[in-house]
Design an enzyme around this catalytic site. Structure first.
Site, short mmCIF file in Angstrom:
data_model
loop_
_atom_site.label_atom_id
_atom_site.label_comp_id
_atom_site.label_asym_id
_atom_site.label_seq_id
_atom_site.Cartn_x
_atom_site.Cartn_y
_atom_site.Cartn_z
CG HIS A 141 -1.60 1.26 1.54
ND1 HIS A 141 -2.94 1.46 1.31
CD2 HIS A 141 -1.14 2.43 2.07
CE1 HIS A 141 -3.27 2.69 1.67
NE2 HIS A 141 -2.20 3.30 2.14
CD GLU A 142 2.01 3.64 3.73
OE1 GLU A 142 2.36 4.70 3.17
OE2 GLU A 142 0.98 3.55 4.42
CG HIS A 145 0.55 6.22 -0.76
ND1 HIS A 145 -0.62 6.70 -1.31
CD2 HIS A 145 0.19 5.71 0.46
CE1 HIS A 145 -1.63 6.50 -0.48
NE2 HIS A 145 -1.17 5.89 0.60
CD GLU A 214 -4.25 6.77 2.49
OE1 GLU A 214 -4.05 5.55 2.66
OE2 GLU A 214 -3.35 7.62 2.52
#
Length: 296
Positions: A141-142, A145, A214
């Site tokens: 997930h990070e 980004h 997100e």
């Protein structure tokens, strides 16, 4: 943006694009109004531009300093580096720098203006609570980004709010509040009211943009690892454990919510329109749909 194997999400991309367009339109209208009123906004724009550039180029250093994070070598954190090595190879992107913050708050964040100047940081609290699969889901997930340059997007999106805030102070501190325009209401009061409205609208749009990114990061990370259930498990575990962290510690971490994997302070007490993250239920619902589509 450099090409990676993170899956695109056209629906979320369209919503983010529309939000950015509305922010740009609001900015143009705000500046045009100031010019029409005879206000020289050059000083404000220069100062705001300086803040923007500092945030853009130094975001990784600022975030690590604020969260007391330090970069760690593969020898210091072999398992963490191993997961990030594997995800970098799977995503086809350069490996970000790896850092650990000594905090019991179970969380993680990624920052940096592009893939070559990025850092992924996890707290000691999240390392203690998650198993390898769950941690991999969070890190995927990070890293999405980073791949999608979300720090740059959010820095640019926040520019209008900074300008509006500075414009309000400019009106108060330079005596514009008492200056009248053709015997009409004080120019300063008009600037103050317009700046406040622009700030409020840009704030809401920026928060909406944050929630979209997100959701996009959840989806991209889940599809990269092909294990949406692991990410969902991490979300449930982190959200539950955050509720047991002392409120004072959560409030101290709250200014960094936009960076975090999960908000430090959330719940019904904070309106969803003001939140940097979607609700836990919405994130889990999306992951459940992805899991069903993958047959897992």
């Amino acid at each position: 943006m450099a090409s990676t194997r993170f899956a695109p999400d056209r629906g979320l991309t369209v919503r983010m694009t529309v939000t950015m367009f509305l922010l740009g339109l609001l900015y143009v209208a705000f500046v045009a109004l100031l010019i029409a009123m005879g206000v020289r906004a050059v000083t404000v724009l220069v100062i705001a531009g300086g803040f923007l550039l500092a945030q853009y180029f130094l975001s990784d250093k600022i975030a690590l300093f604020a969260m007391h994070g330090r970069e760690v070598s593969p020898q210091e954190a072999p398992e963490l580096h191993g997961i990030i090595d594997r995800l970098s190879a799977m995503a086809g992107m350069p490996k970000p720098r790896v850092a650990i913050a000594d905090s019991d708050l179970p969380n993680a964040f990624a920052t940096g203006r592009n893939q070559k100047h990025s850092v992924v940081c996890v707290t000691t609290g999240i390392l203690r609570r998650l198993d390898a699969r769950e941690l991999e889901g969070v890190l995927a997930h990070e890293m999405s980004h980073v791949a999608h340059r979300d720090v740059a997007v959010m820095t640019i999106a926040s520019f209008l709010g900074v300008v509006a805030g500075l414009m309000t102070r400019f009106a108060l501190y330079t005596g514009l509040g008492g200056r009248r325009n053709d015997n009409g209401p004080p120019v300063g009061l008009i600037i103050f009211a317009v700046s406040g409205l622009v700030y409020a609208v840009s704030f809401l749009l920026t928060r909406a943009l944050s929630r979209y990114r997100e959701l996009a990061a959840d989806r991209a990370g889940a599809l990269l690892t092909q294990q949406p259930s692991a990410l969902a498990s991490a979300l449930v575990k982190i959200s539950g454990d955050i509720g047991r962290i002392p409120t004072r510690d959560l409030r101290e971490a709250q200014p960094f919510n936009a960076f975090f994997f999960a908000p430090a302070l959330s719940g019904q007490s904070i309106a969803s329109l003001l939140s940097t993250h979607p609700s836990l239920e919405r994130r889990l619902d999306q992951l459940a749909r992805i899991s069903a589509a993958l047959g897992r």
